[in-house]
Motif scaffolding. Sequence first.
Motif, PDB file in Angstrom:
ATOM      1  N   ILE A  80       0.846  -1.201   0.000  1.00  0.00           N
ATOM      2  CA  ILE A  80       0.000   0.000   0.000  1.00  0.00           C
ATOM      3  C   ILE A  80       0.877   1.245   0.000  1.00  0.00           C
ATOM      4  O   ILE A  80       1.937   1.268   0.618  1.00  0.00           O
ATOM      5  CB  ILE A  80      -0.954   0.014   1.237  1.00  0.00           C
ATOM      6  N   THR A  81       0.416   2.249  -0.704  1.00  0.00           N
ATOM      7  CA  THR A  81       1.000   3.590  -0.627  1.00  0.00           C
ATOM      8  C   THR A  81      -0.068   4.513  -0.072  1.00  0.00           C
ATOM      9  O   THR A  81      -1.238   4.419  -0.459  1.00  0.00           O
ATOM     10  CB  THR A  81       1.471   4.077  -2.014  1.00  0.00           C
ATOM     11  N   ASP A  82       0.325   5.378   0.832  1.00  0.00           N
ATOM     12  CA  ASP A  82      -0.610   6.315   1.436  1.00  0.00           C
ATOM     13  C   ASP A  82      -1.381   7.065   0.354  1.00  0.00           C
ATOM     14  O   ASP A  82      -0.793   7.548  -0.621  1.00  0.00           O
ATOM     15  CB  ASP A  82       0.153   7.301   2.325  1.00  0.00           C
ATOM     16  N   ALA A  83      -2.687   7.144   0.529  1.00  0.00           N
ATOM     17  CA  ALA A  83      -3.557   7.785  -0.471  1.00  0.00           C
ATOM     18  C   ALA A  83      -3.127   9.223  -0.761  1.00  0.00           C
ATOM     19  O   ALA A  83      -3.277   9.698  -1.887  1.00  0.00           O
ATOM     20  CB  ALA A  83      -5.007   7.758   0.010  1.00  0.00           C
ATOM     21  N   ASN A  84      -2.574   9.916   0.238  1.00  0.00           N
ATOM     22  CA  ASN A  84      -2.150  11.300   0.043  1.00  0.00           C
ATOM     23  C   ASN A  84      -0.718  11.423  -0.467  1.00  0.00           C
ATOM     24  O   ASN A  84      -0.227  12.538  -0.654  1.00  0.00           O
ATOM     25  CB  ASN A  84      -2.284  12.081   1.357  1.00  0.00           C
ATOM     26  N   SER A  85      -0.051  10.292  -0.670  1.00  0.00           N
ATOM     27  CA  SER A  85       1.354  10.317  -1.099  1.00  0.00           C
ATOM     28  C   SER A  85       1.577   9.609  -2.428  1.00  0.00           C
ATOM     29  O   SER A  85       2.721   9.347  -2.791  1.00  0.00           O
ATOM     30  CB  SER A  85       2.221   9.660  -0.017  1.00  0.00           C
ATOM     31  N   ARG A  86       0.525   9.292  -3.120  1.00  0.00           N
ATOM     32  CA  ARG A  86       0.668   8.564  -4.383  1.00  0.00           C
ATOM     33  C   ARG A  86       1.255   9.471  -5.458  1.00  0.00           C
ATOM     34  O   ARG A  86       1.230  10.689  -5.350  1.00  0.00           O
ATOM     35  CB  ARG A  86      -0.683   7.996  -4.813  1.00  0.00           C
ATOM     36  N   SER A  87       1.821   8.847  -6.480  1.00  0.00           N
ATOM     37  CA  SER A  87       2.450   9.536  -7.618  1.00  0.00           C
ATOM     38  C   SER A  87       3.728  10.273  -7.228  1.00  0.00           C
ATOM     39  O   SER A  87       4.116  11.228  -7.897  1.00  0.00           O
ATOM     40  CB  SER A  87       1.461  10.497  -8.298  1.00  0.00           C
ATOM     41  N   ASN A  88       4.362   9.826  -6.159  1.00  0.00           N
ATOM     42  CA  ASN A  88       5.638  10.398  -5.731  1.00  0.00           C
ATOM     43  C   ASN A  88       6.790   9.409  -5.867  1.00  0.00           C
ATOM     44  O   ASN A  88       7.905   9.701  -5.427  1.00  0.00           O
ATOM     45  CB  ASN A  88       5.553  10.885  -4.277  1.00  0.00           C
ATOM     46  N   GLY A  89       6.513   8.234  -6.420  1.00  0.00           N
ATOM     47  CA  GLY A  89       7.550   7.237  -6.646  1.00  0.00           C
ATOM     48  C   GLY A  89       7.788   6.281  -5.495  1.00  0.00           C
ATOM     49  O   GLY A  89       8.673   5.429  -5.576  1.00  0.00           O
TER      50      GLY A  89
END
Length: 142
Positions: A80-89
Amino acid sequence: MAEIVNLTTEEQILGAFPLIQQLRPHLTKEDYLAKVRRMQALHGYTLVAAIVDGEAKSAAGYRINESLAWGKYFYVDDLITDANSRSNGYAKLLFDWLEAEAAANGCEQFHLDSGVQRHDAHRFYLNKRMDIVAYHFYKQTK
């Protein structure tokens, strides 16, 4: 820059709970810690996270196993990637680290399951050159 950290202490494991709960909303904090500790002891479960400024931005739980069908394999239980931190690699960084860990451990295959509703995750996995090779069947027993 993110650093991949093996979460081993109670504080580290609990620190990742808000992130893991985005993927596993049915878990309470108490159940989560107990399950992680039990899976670590019984199944070699390892929990890692991409940490930035002390905060988990992306996390994965995995184990290494062996079967007649797959030989020695690397299985990602949770990613999982934090929903507010996506598209940051962060997902790419963590996924690449997981693939390297599988190779370093001599795993023949790399596996994960993903819920059918997670279309963005599927696009990511396909971009990472994963193949869809099976249906996963399920039946509640309790």
